[in-house]
Design a protein around this motif. Structure first.
Motif, PDB file in Angstrom:
ATOM      1  N   ILE A 158       0.803  -1.092   0.113  1.00  0.00           N
ATOM      2  CA  ILE A 158      -0.078  -0.043   0.072  1.00  0.00           C
ATOM      3  C   ILE A 158       0.801   1.133  -0.104  1.00  0.00           C
ATOM      4  O   ILE A 158       0.578   2.289  -0.825  1.00  0.00           O
ATOM      5  CB  ILE A 158      -1.064  -0.220   1.209  1.00  0.00           C
ATOM      6  N   ALA A 218      -3.490   1.948  -9.064  1.00  0.00           N
ATOM      7  CA  ALA A 218      -4.698   0.993  -8.753  1.00  0.00           C
ATOM      8  C   ALA A 218      -4.219  -0.196  -7.979  1.00  0.00           C
ATOM      9  O   ALA A 218      -4.812  -0.833  -7.184  1.00  0.00           O
ATOM     10  CB  ALA A 218      -5.397   0.496  -9.845  1.00  0.00           C
ATOM     11  N   PRO A 273      -3.316  -0.254  -3.777  1.00  0.00           N
ATOM     12  CA  PRO A 273      -4.312  -0.681  -2.717  1.00  0.00           C
ATOM     13  C   PRO A 273      -4.922  -2.061  -2.962  1.00  0.00           C
ATOM     14  O   PRO A 273      -5.348  -2.553  -1.906  1.00  0.00           O
ATOM     15  CB  PRO A 273      -5.511   0.662  -3.123  1.00  0.00           C
ATOM     16  N   LEU A 274      -5.371  -2.439  -4.295  1.00  0.00           N
ATOM     17  CA  LEU A 274      -6.043  -3.665  -4.361  1.00  0.00           C
ATOM     18  C   LEU A 274      -5.002  -4.955  -3.915  1.00  0.00           C
ATOM     19  O   LEU A 274      -5.686  -5.675  -3.085  1.00  0.00           O
ATOM     20  CB  LEU A 274      -6.263  -3.792  -5.905  1.00  0.00           C
ATOM     21  N   THR A 319      -5.022  -4.630  -0.224  1.00  0.00           N
ATOM     22  CA  THR A 319      -6.124  -4.950   0.585  1.00  0.00           C
ATOM     23  C   THR A 319      -5.983  -6.637   0.428  1.00  0.00           C
ATOM     24  O   THR A 319      -6.625  -7.255   1.386  1.00  0.00           O
ATOM     25  CB  THR A 319      -7.153  -4.703  -0.183  1.00  0.00           C
TER      26      THR A 319
END
Ligand SMILES: Nc1ncnc2c1ncn2[C@@H]1O[C@H](COP(=O)(O)OP(=O)(O)O)[C@@H](O)[C@H]1O
Ligand SMILES: Nc1ncnc2c1ncn2[C@@H]1O[C@H](COP(=O)(O)OP(=O)(O)O)[C@@H](O)[C@H]1O
Ligand SMILES: [Mg+2]
Ligand SMILES: [Mg+2]
Ligand SMILES: [Mg+2]
Ligand SMILES: [Mg+2]
Lengths: 333, 210, 333, 210
Positions: B75, B81, B84-85, B88
């Motif tokens: 992160i 993009a 964060p993906l 997560t």
């Protein structure tokens, strides 16, 4: 790849160091995590404005940090959204007790990173609101996609909200104004050439000498369609018509007309384009009461331009005219 | 051949992933140049090299701690993009791994499933939107289907499914991420995020295979 | 040739029309003969500052017309000196009774045309003085040649003398200050790419992907030598060393450091270059007390940059800091 | 075949010059691109087309008035170095032509000599500096030397001398004008201004030849 750089991985940090050396009175540059912040931050009692995004769009956003505009900007790698830790650190650095507004361009990465940052900031007790800018009419808006891109209206939103925050408006009012700017701003861009992401080392796409791309964004991505090269007046029509139709702008509207260069297009061409864009606006009965011509939100060394129309209200005009003192926009101060 | 992956094995996976992503950086960047903005390769390579350095500097106590470190590191270093993906994914996986000293096939399936759910919640992509979800979804399904198999077999099946999902992104019209701006012009190009997802799962399978 | 233009012969007039449309409060554009003039000209009792030169260097000079800088600018065809009738008309339009100063870049054409204009103006009873700027250290100075070119110091001279004229200094003092600026300013430029004169339709020269030109001027002409492409830090050394040696600048000098883009180079690269130029200046013991970073004197869409050092005295600093309100430079007003 | 040129003949010369310069625009521009700034062709074509239009609009009374109109028009339309220089040439020529209804060879020689002197005074170029002076100087000398010849013969000799002078600029190092910035790199290129001077004299000789 012909660039005045030392190494792809050093570009962003070295450009930030250059900014810090050039504008010590206006900004400070923090490096771990990286953000550009007003020299006098935090300003007690003032809403803190934070924006950010990938690098490669200079002067946006770092060049807009200073009195009357942004309090901080978070630079990512070239064309890469910055990370939540940068945004959180920036928010803390500018929080003067009146809350912080994140101005976010609508890209999946930017939106998600700023969302995470807002969650982290809230967890630390900061009051944060976010506004997402999505003004690019080249992209069809839809619930099923990432939606429209955020492009040049961002510059206008940052200036206008910066003026409002400086004037002491509370967070809710600044955020509301920002949403109004976004709701009334529309843009469309085109490219004569591609640009080269330093790390990639070669152009993102190639255009023949007699071709141009219409409907590009600001990340060196191909546009909506490739068409034969046209004279500037025709290009102005191709950008203005969809912009005007979209809102739609109507006879009598007071507007700000912003002709923006993509980085590799010189000012003489931007004025040629402005001439026709202004004429088209007037032909549609729009009153161009403010304007901006120059390269303010760029795509590295791409040759090309975008046109933005913003329908103005009295607040927007007042805060557009308010003094601003940043590396890239400066007046009245 | 092992039945479960402990911290050492998971660290080996992530080291291998860092090496693979460094090697495949140019290819990922090229895929992203076609329908995105030319940064996926360098973003992933930067992030995973930071992960490898982090894990080497302070070896975590258990898989949950490891996943949490990986997620936080991604992160704060990947951006875009993908940051964060994937971040997560690992943070959600950490939740599932809590309390386990090592992860067997069912545990890994739970971790990946939770990770994918996190990605979908963050990114709102549906299957067929031409994203990493199109590689990760089939991988989760394959792991589930391989319930009886050995860990290496199960992970090999997951990697194969991810690869098939990745290939299947080629004819799709992108509806999420930057490629969506291209509309029909995105057809005929392989999704970079689906490709990096496959590479991560392939590295995992290869690690388990020894 | 990929440009946002309509036709080569229309570029200059259309760009001027665009400027007129964009900045009605600051400037007027006259067309026969062509010149850009302050909206409030003539200013009674103030020395009138007139400059001019070929087009293709935007924002110079038209973008520097306005309060605190030039009173008028005469644009020629692209890279072609304007003509005496333009200069004479401009001089008459700005003469507020305190005389007129011509700021001329040292090119044979510019010098001769301004000379003729000065003769014509004197014949009509105007008091005119002229200062020729010749700051380009890439060209060996010699009595037997046209001498050094005038390049980026011109921008600094126009700002500083504009401040002085606005403050009410008499013609002799403004001209003296202008000569001092020229005597203390030195520049050197380089190119990564050539540019294309619209009429010519193809680049003035070609550079391989691994080559650059050192010692270029601002007219798309080849430079002093072609060398392998080098990293930005090395380029900074190659430009700074001859500039520093030439005056020479010495430990303790207070300087203005100006990193200028040639039109096609984006700001991010200019900051990378600025970082190193600033470091080199400090290494030589120079005190960088003012600076300017941006594309202010360009060569169409050429990619490249120039570096200028100006040794400052108290007057220069005072008038550099004075308010300026022009399309391209704006602060304090 | 004529012995002197009246206003009509001189107008025919300048019309022809305008056509020639329009035709040779690209070549002059290319010569200027090599050692200058790519504008000599378009500058000359613009100036002489303005001259032709001016003369057509208001035919002058005598050669002196014609030369004055040409000089003023060139000064206000050509710009650059060539504008003041060629403008000066014609203004000085006008002084020599005063009172004459038509110009014979000796008169033309005086006009050109005065014009060249004006150019040298304005531009300070010496022979061998690689400028238009290197074409005009030999032309003046040839006109002088052709004192006994017919007008067409004298002008043909002048044009031939200008051409030789033009060719002789190729090996020179430029010391005046923009090409001087190139120093040694200017060697091997033909001077654009010397070339336009030759073209003007050639047009004059062709006009006199009928
Ligand atoms: N909403 C989303 N949901 C899932 N994955 C997404 C989404 N948006 C983008 N992606 C994935 O991210 C990849 C692009 O990552 P990257 O290039 O690193 O970021 P960016 O698009 O911000 O430049 C795409 O190829 C796609 O697989
Ligand atoms: N000082 C000078 N004296 C005589 N001729 C000159 C001088 N300087 C330049 N020239 C001539 O002018 C020509 C260039 O004219 P042009 O390209 O129109 O002007 P510029 O150099 O201003 O672009 C040169 O080729 C040369 O022959
Ligand atoms: Mg990106
Ligand atoms: Mg990308
Ligand atoms: Mg010229
Ligand atoms: Mg020239």
């Amino acid at each position: 790849m012909k660039k005045l750089i030392n190494a792809p991985e050093a570009v962003v940090a070295e450009a930030l160091a250059g900014m810090a050396a050039a504008h010590p009175g206006l900004i400070r540059v923090e490096t771990d995590p990286a953000f550009v912040v007003r020299a006098d931050a935090p300003v007690r009692g003032k809403v803190g404005l934070v924006s950010g995004g990938g690098s490669g769009h200079e002067p946006m956003h770092g060049g807009f940090v200073g009195r009357g505009m942004l309090d901080a900007a978070c630079p990512g790698a070239v064309f890469t959204s910055p990370t939540p830790d940068q945004m959180l650190a920036a928010a803390k650095a500018v929080d003067g007790g009146a809350g912080v507004l994140f101005i976010v361009k609508n890209y999946t990465g930017d939106v998600m990173n700023f969302e995470m940052a807002a969650e982290l900031a809230a967890a630390e007790g900061l009051t944060v609101d976010s506004v997402v800018i999505d003004d690019d009419v080249a992209v069809k808006d839809s619930l099923y996609t990432a939606g429209r891109r955020g492009v040049a209206t961002t510059v206008l939103a940052e200036k206008i909200c910066g003026g409002a925050a400086e004037a002491g408006l509370p967070l809710a009012a600044v955020a509301d104004l920002c949403r109004r700017v976004n709701a009334n701003g529309r843009s469309m861009g085109m490219a004569l050439t591609a640009c080269t992401v330093p790390h990639a080392g070669k152009p993102s796409f190639t255009l023949a000498d007699d071709e141009m791309e219409i409907g590009i964004g600001i990340h060196g991505e191909p546009g909506r369609r490739r068409v034969p090269l046209e004279p500037a007046d025709r290009v102005a029509e191709m950008l203005m018509e969809p912009v005007i139709e979209d809102l739609p702008f109507r006879t009598g509207d007071e507007v700000l007309l912003f002709v923006n260069g993509m980085g590799g297009t010189p000012l003489i061409e931007l004025y040629v384009l402005y001439r026709k864009a202004h004429e088209i606006a007037e032909r549609h009965g729009l009153k161009v009461v403010r304007n901006l011509v120059g390269s303010y939100i760029t795509s590295l060394e791409m040759a090309g331009a975008s046109i933005t129309l913003l329908r103005l209200d009295a607040d927007m005009i007042r805060y557009w005219d308010a003094p601003v003192l940043t590396p890239a926009l400066r007046w009245g101060a | 051949m092992t039945d479960s992956l402990d911290v050492a094995a998971l660290t080996a996976w992530l080291d291998r992933a860092a090496a693979v992503l460094e090697r495949e950086k140019a290819r990922l960047t090229e895929l992203d140049a076609a329908i995105g903005d030319s940064d996926h390769g360098v973003n992933m390579a930067r992030g995973f090299s930071a992960v490898a350095a982090k894990l080497a500097g302070a070896p975590p106590a258990d898989p949950a701690a490891l996943f949490k470190t990986v997620g936080m590191t991604l992160i704060s270093t990947v951006g875009g993009a993908a940051g964060p993906l994937y971040g997560t994914l690992f943070l959600q996986a950490a939740g599932q791994a809590t309390g386990k000293p090592a992860l067997d096939a069912p545990a890994l399936a739970e971790c990946l499933k939770a990770g994918l759910a996190g990605i979908v919640q963050r990114g709102k992509a549906e299957p067929g939107d031409k994203t990493m979800v199109d590689a990760l979804g089939p991988a989760v399904a394959a792991l589930d289907a391989a319930a009886g198999a050995s860990l290496p077999q199960a992970l090999a099946a997951a990697a194969a499914a991810a690869e098939a999902g990745m290939m299947a992104t080629i004819p799709l019209v992108a509806r999420k991420g930057r490629a969506s701006y291209l509309g029909e012009r995105s057809v005929g190009h392989q999704d970079p995020g689906a490709t990096s997802s496959f590479l991560l799962l392939k590295a995992l399978a290869d690690t388990a295979a020894g």
